[in-house]
Design an enzyme around this catalytic site. Structure first.
Site, mmCIF file in Angstrom:
data_model
loop_
_atom_site.group_PDB
_atom_site.id
_atom_site.type_symbol
_atom_site.label_atom_id
_atom_site.label_comp_id
_atom_site.label_asym_id
_atom_site.label_seq_id
_atom_site.Cartn_x
_atom_site.Cartn_y
_atom_site.Cartn_z
ATOM 1 N N CYS A 1 31.114 -15.329 -5.397
ATOM 2 C CA CYS A 1 31.886 -16.543 -5.143
ATOM 3 C C CYS A 1 33.388 -16.234 -5.017
ATOM 4 O O CYS A 1 33.816 -15.683 -4.010
ATOM 5 C CB CYS A 1 31.585 -17.579 -6.214
ATOM 6 S SG CYS A 1 31.772 -19.281 -5.624
ATOM 7 N N GLU B 1 22.627 -16.220 -10.135
ATOM 8 C CA GLU B 1 21.925 -16.532 -11.388
ATOM 9 C C GLU B 1 21.349 -17.933 -11.373
ATOM 10 O O GLU B 1 20.441 -18.265 -12.137
ATOM 11 C CB GLU B 1 22.876 -16.359 -12.575
ATOM 12 C CG GLU B 1 23.661 -17.587 -13.004
ATOM 13 C CD GLU B 1 24.626 -18.128 -11.960
ATOM 14 O OE1 GLU B 1 25.019 -19.292 -12.065
ATOM 15 O OE2 GLU B 1 24.979 -17.378 -11.040
ATOM 16 N N HIS C 1 26.025 -18.407 -6.224
ATOM 17 C CA HIS C 1 25.737 -17.987 -7.593
ATOM 18 C C HIS C 1 24.283 -17.510 -7.709
ATOM 19 O O HIS C 1 23.362 -18.325 -7.783
ATOM 20 C CB HIS C 1 25.961 -19.153 -8.559
ATOM 21 C CG HIS C 1 27.381 -19.604 -8.641
ATOM 22 N ND1 HIS C 1 27.825 -20.541 -9.558
ATOM 23 C CD2 HIS C 1 28.481 -19.255 -7.938
ATOM 24 C CE1 HIS C 1 29.117 -20.739 -9.395
ATOM 25 N NE2 HIS C 1 29.531 -19.978 -8.408
#
Length: 449
Positions: free
Chosen positions: A337, A423, A421
């Protein structure tokens, strides 16, 4: 209880019983309205418990002419947007006046992870999913130590919570953390406005002393572009991260590297689950502040460096770009990001502010190398212009909603990055294997030494 309120409760209870009996009559063989009032043994029997209580809610004005206060919440807040529109709403959480950039998030759930994502610093998050708060909040779902966003805008606030991990309500949670929230506002209409006009600066206020004109003036004189928001969310000193993903939540534990790799993680607003996923893939992690000198990082002889997610404009943090420049090519690096955007600038590319950004857990991304489409979790208002990148830099991922750059690789410089992202907290786990790719990059570099 006031007589009138008691009468309303009784009437509601009677109506509920009549509705339930009518439903039984429609689906069963028993007629509960018959003179005998008995049902056959095969008929369904359902018991309803209806709780009714009178809650005194303070209104903007006290009781008039001796009449009691209204037993329901009334509009006591305003959202003023820089385009001149004023939106009346009801408040929850903290009170006061706050300025921020309004963005919309399309995630269906995961509001607690969103609240504690440091990448939302300086912003008001509008949830497009209308019903928020029904699962309450709990300690395990937090992505950082505090809430960094400016405020929460929702359509409907749940009046009850239902989750086995819930420890408190959303309203109580926000009040403790001094975060403003509003509800009973037309979030669909505001979202359409943001999509048409782009992200807008807004002012949330519960203060009657401020006029609409004053709030609009505040929204038109505040700007988020060019502001260093990273310095307000980064850690103050280096620390070791040791927590892995709990076994009950570890969805991808079959192929783990037993070898330990030392990773330096630059904290631009890093989320806890990014650190947990890295640790679960066999990494020993040292988290350092955003201003940590590159020379000190290289002295620690890491196997790899992670440049994390974070809020705001990457052009507003030239010191971070300089650190990234010094580290690129020395060790394998992975940008997420904000880290992805800083890598783009460090390579000589340009970043630009998007119309309304990407915020949500349902953005489709295509991996150009494999052709695989991943549903990703995203939160950013800036993007890298691929046309500005030098030769040798490869665009590896594309956002399928608008074709923007969603990932980069530069094999000669041992570099990889994602605009979103991986995760996915909250969100799907499609992109989790990218952590394994980073580990393979570090492993390959070790073998070449």
């Amino acid at each position: 209880m006031h007589l009138k309120q008691k009468a309303i409760c009784t009437s509601t209870l009677f109506s509920t019983r009549m509705v339930s009996r009518a439903m039984d009559f429609a689906v069963g063989s028993c007629n509960p309205l018959s003179a005998a009032g008995f049902c056959s043994k095969t008929a369904r029997v359902r018991v309803f418990t209806v709780k009714c209580s009178s809650v005194s809610v303070a209104t903007s004005g006290a009781s008039v002419a001796g009449l009691p206060e209204k037993p329901w919440k009334v509009a006591d807040a305003r959202l003023a947007l820089e385009d001149g529109s004023i939106w009346r709403a009801k408040s929850f959480g903290a009170s006061g006046t706050q300025v921020g950039e309004v963005v919309f998030n399309t995630s269906l759930t995961g509001y607690q992870e969103i609240l504690t994502d440091p990448s939302y610093a300086g912003q008001f998050v509008l949830m497009t999913n209308p019903h928020i708060g029904n699962t309450g909040v709990n300690f395990d779902d937090e992505e950082s130590q505090q809430c960094f966003l400016g405020g929460l805008v929702i359509r409907s606030l749940s009046i009850s919570t239902s989750n086995w991990r819930c420890t408190e309500t959303l309203g109580a949670y926000l009040a403790k953390r001094n975060i403003m929230g509003i509800y009973d506002v037309d979030t669909r209409a505001i979202t359409r406005r943001l999509r048409q006009d782009g992200s807008l600066i807004g002012v949330l206020s519960t203060e009657d002393s401020k006029t609409d004109e004053e709030l609009l003036e505040m929204s038109r004189t505040w700007d988020i572009v060019g502001v260093d928001l990273i310095s307000g969310v980064t850690c103050k000193a280096p620390y070791e991260w040791v927590d892995k993903t709990d076994k009950e939540w570890d969805f991808n534990s079959s192929q783990r590297e037993k070898e330990i790799f030392h990773v330096i993680a630059y904290d631009y607003g890093i989320k806890h689950n990014i650190l947990r996923r890295l640790a679960s893939y066999g990494c020993k992690i040292t988290v350092v502040p955003s201003t940590w000198p590159a020379s000190e990082t290289l002295k620690m002889k890491p196997d790899g460096v992670l440049f994390s997610n974070g809020p705001g404009d990457p052009s507003a943090v030239p010191y971070a770009v300089e650190s990234v420049k010094e580290i690129i090519g020395q060790v394998p690096v992975f940008g997420i990001c904000m880290g992805h955007q800083l890598l783009g600038q460090a390579l000589g590319g340009k970043t630009y502010k998007m119309k309304f950004g990407h915020h949500g857990g349902n953005h489709p991304v295509r991996n150009i190398r494999t052709g695989r489409v991943e549903i990703s979790a995203q939160n950013h208002n800036y993007a890298v212009d691929p046309a500005s990148l030098p030769n040798g830099v490869e665009v590896t991922h594309l956002n399928l909603n608008d074709g923007s750059c969603a990932g980069l690789a530069y094999p000669e410089r041992k570099l990889m990055s994602l605009q979103y992202h991986p995760e996915a907290s909250p969100g799907p786990h499609d992109s989790d294997p990218v952590f394994e790719e980073f580990v393979k990059l570090m492993k390959q570099e070790k073998q070449n030494l």
